[in-house]
Write an enzyme that holds these catalytic residues in place. Structure first.
Site, short mmCIF file in Angstrom:
data_model
loop_
_atom_site.label_atom_id
_atom_site.label_comp_id
_atom_site.label_asym_id
_atom_site.label_seq_id
_atom_site.Cartn_x
_atom_site.Cartn_y
_atom_site.Cartn_z
CB THR A 116 1.88 8.31 6.98
OG1 THR A 116 1.61 9.49 6.23
CG2 THR A 116 0.65 7.92 7.78
NE ARG A 166 2.52 1.60 6.74
CZ ARG A 166 2.99 2.58 6.00
NH1 ARG A 166 2.80 2.56 4.70
NH2 ARG A 166 3.62 3.61 6.55
CG ASP A 210 -12.65 6.38 9.47
OD1 ASP A 210 -12.65 6.36 10.72
OD2 ASP A 210 -11.63 6.66 8.81
NE ARG A 241 -5.21 16.72 3.48
CZ ARG A 241 -4.15 17.53 3.70
NH1 ARG A 241 -3.55 17.51 4.88
NH2 ARG A 241 -3.71 18.34 2.77
CB ILE A 242 -5.00 9.37 2.24
CG1 ILE A 242 -3.64 9.90 2.69
CG2 ILE A 242 -4.87 8.67 0.88
CD1 ILE A 242 -2.61 8.82 2.96
CG HIS A 271 5.91 1.63 -0.01
ND1 HIS A 271 5.94 0.92 1.16
CD2 HIS A 271 5.16 2.73 0.27
CE1 HIS A 271 5.26 1.55 2.09
NE2 HIS A 271 4.77 2.67 1.57
CG LEU A 272 6.71 4.07 -6.61
CD1 LEU A 272 6.49 4.16 -8.12
CD2 LEU A 272 8.14 4.44 -6.24
CD GLU A 316 6.33 -2.50 1.18
OE1 GLU A 316 7.14 -1.59 1.50
OE2 GLU A 316 5.11 -2.28 1.02
#
Length: 533
Positions: free
Chosen positions: A78, A236, A175, A155-156, A283-284, A265
């Protein structure tokens, strides 16, 4: 904009083998090399039109500017933080991602984080491994009846909502793009942000990192939250202000946080990671076998569909280009570029406002994709830049001293004949107006400054056209013009005239090559110009 000459793709990060297989089955050459230095990456790209990456490869401006053949960068995932979008756009390089490939994995991780926050599962596990048995210390809270605020309902966000509703949570959200009736269809009541903060027991963010979302949760918004709110960020780093979060945890305003992403990161500042009320992961979000396979499959399919001219999906830096692959829109894109090139030659590299007007019901929403094509026509010859295309046209518009406006008229004027749709390109405040249409799939010139061509003039890519305006009553004019062509060793391929307008007629000659000079013509005609696109 065609990508049919895209032949070779470099995959520079680890991807599922299906990615390579789909690309090869689609007729593309594939090179797989990982862990490349910047210099090695640049060297490999000298012979590649396409590049596919995950997050490890950094596609910097240096890489982009040195990769002379590069046309497309595909991000199997993404976020495109590792791609310099401005540099890519300026160079006319398309950037794509797979926005849906890791959605389920990211949503499931978010739900797991919420459960871990509610029951302190990681902390209890660590305590057990230390040989302790601390039942009272890890008193949890039920999710049933609690309010979950979801910021970002793409979507998420919607996948998180439907899953957490199964635990009896009430889901509210915000949103700016998703309509309230749409979010209501998957059980999320939309509210203004200022109303969301004090209602939530849990808050999860699922927005891109933009100037408007950076620090969305900060000292001010934490102060508006219910005391003991719990926060999840699997989107993020930077959406949640890390300093403000630490202060909220220390004061008890925030009872816990689950973080999969960080501003830096890996994070050098360990204050949040080491905090007893923070659950963290490296960050998995997309790190499942299924997501990696899906992302690799999706980006490969997008590349093949693009090269075959079927469709264009996942475009990050030129959304209007997506419409250019529609069978209805494709010929209009060609017409728009042709009219832009015509205007550039006719008006002499015009500056100021260019008006792009669509007419007819089926062109109602086409202005946003046709105006970049007009800019391409205007700039490609004038700037002598081969890389002017639909990706970078809007970026280069202002630099060229142009301001392109779009408007739409629902119905085509009756005086323009029986056609349903027209495209008009005009230079504001100057006598330059060209009108075109599409017959079948062929772009055609319909009129210049109100002088109508019947039949219309075909506008074929690569075919030079010579246009001139003159008195219609001069019987020696046409033989003279043919003689001038012969002197220049240029062949006349076809010839058409317009109806008389303001006492003069427009003449169009399709010729075998552009004339070296129009000086010999000027004494015989009112005005003349030539162009091709």
């Amino acid at each position: 904009m065609a990508f049919a000459n895209l032949r070779k793709v470099l995959i520079s990060d680890s991807l599922d083998p299906c990615c390579r297989e789909i690309l090869q089955d689609g007729g593309l050459q594939v090179v797989e090399k990982q862990n490349l230095s910047k210099e090695e990456l640049i060297a490999e790209l000298q012979d590649c039109e396409g590049l596919i990456v995950r997050s490890a490869t950094k596609v910097t401006s240096d890489v982009i500017n040195a990769a002379k053949k590069l046309q497309v960068v595909g991000r199997a995932g993404t976020g495109v933080d590792n791609v310099d979008l401005e540099a890519a756009t300026r160079k006319g390089i398309l950037v794509m991602n797979t926005p849906n490939g890791n959605s389920l994995s990211a949503a499931e991780l978010t739900c797991g984080m919420i459960l871990c926050l509610a029951r302190q599962i990681p902390q209890a596990t660590a305590s057990m491994k230390d040989g302790k048995w601390e039942r009272k210390k890890f008193m949890g809270t039920e999710l049933n009846g609690k309010v979950l605020g979801i910021l970002g309902l793409g979507r998420i966000g919607r996948e998180v909502a439907t899953r957490m509703q199964s635990f009896g949570m009430k889901t509210i959200g915000y949103d700016p793009i998703i309509a309230p009736e749409v979010s209501a269809s998957f059980g999320v009541q939309q509210l203004p942000l200022e109303e969301i903060w004090p209602l939530c027991d849990f808050i999860t963010v699922h927005t891109p990192l933009l100037p408007s979302t950076t620090g969305l949760l900060n000292d001010s918004t934490f102060a508006l939250c219910k005391k003991g709110v719990r926060v999840v960020n699997c989107a993020r780093g930077g959406i949640v202000d890390e300093g403000a979060l630490l202060r909220a945890l220390q004061s008890g305003q925030c009872a816990g946080a689950a973080l999969d992403v960080f501003t830096e990161e890996p994070p050098r500042d360990r204050a949040l990671v080491d905090h007893e009320k923070v659950i963290s992961c490296p960050h998995l979000g997309a790190s499942t076998r299924e997501a990696q396979s899906r992302c690799g499959e999706e980006i490969a399919i997008q590349f093949v569909d693009m090269v075959k001219g079927r469709s264009l999906a996942g475009v990050v830096n030129a959304q209007a280009l997506t419409s250019a692959f529609s069978p209805h829109t494709k010929p209009w894109i060609g017409l728009a570029e042709a009219l832009g090139a015509l205007m550039q030659a006719w008006a002499g590299s015009p500056k100021g406002t260019i008006q792009v007007v669509t007419q007819g019901t089926s062109l109602k929403n086409s202005g946003t994709c046709l105006s970049p094509a007009v800019i391409v026509g205007l700039l490609k010859e004038a700037s002598h830049r081969a890389d002017v295309n639909l990706v970078n046209a809007k970026l280069l518009e202002k630099e060229a001293g142009l301001h392109v406006t779009t408007s739409h008229n629902p119905a085509a004027p009756e005086e323009q004949g029986g056609a349903e749709c027209f495209l008009t390109v005009a230079l504001a405040g100057a006598p330059y107006q060209a009108v075109g249409l599409v017959q079948g799939t062929a772009p055609m010139l319909h009129a210049l400054n109100g002088a109508v061509f019947r039949p219309e003039v075909p506008l074929r890519r690569g075919l030079p056209l010579l246009l001139f305006r003159a008195q219609p009553s001069n019987p020696t004019m046409l033989p003279t013009m043919i003689g001038l062509l012969a002197e220049a060793r240029v062949q006349l391929l076809s010839y058409q005239t317009s109806v008389v307008s303001d006492g003069e007629t427009w003449h169009v000659m399709a010729i075998s090559s552009l004339l070296p000079s129009l000086e010999p013509w000027k004494q015989h005609v009112t005005e003349a110009f030539q162009f091709h696109f």
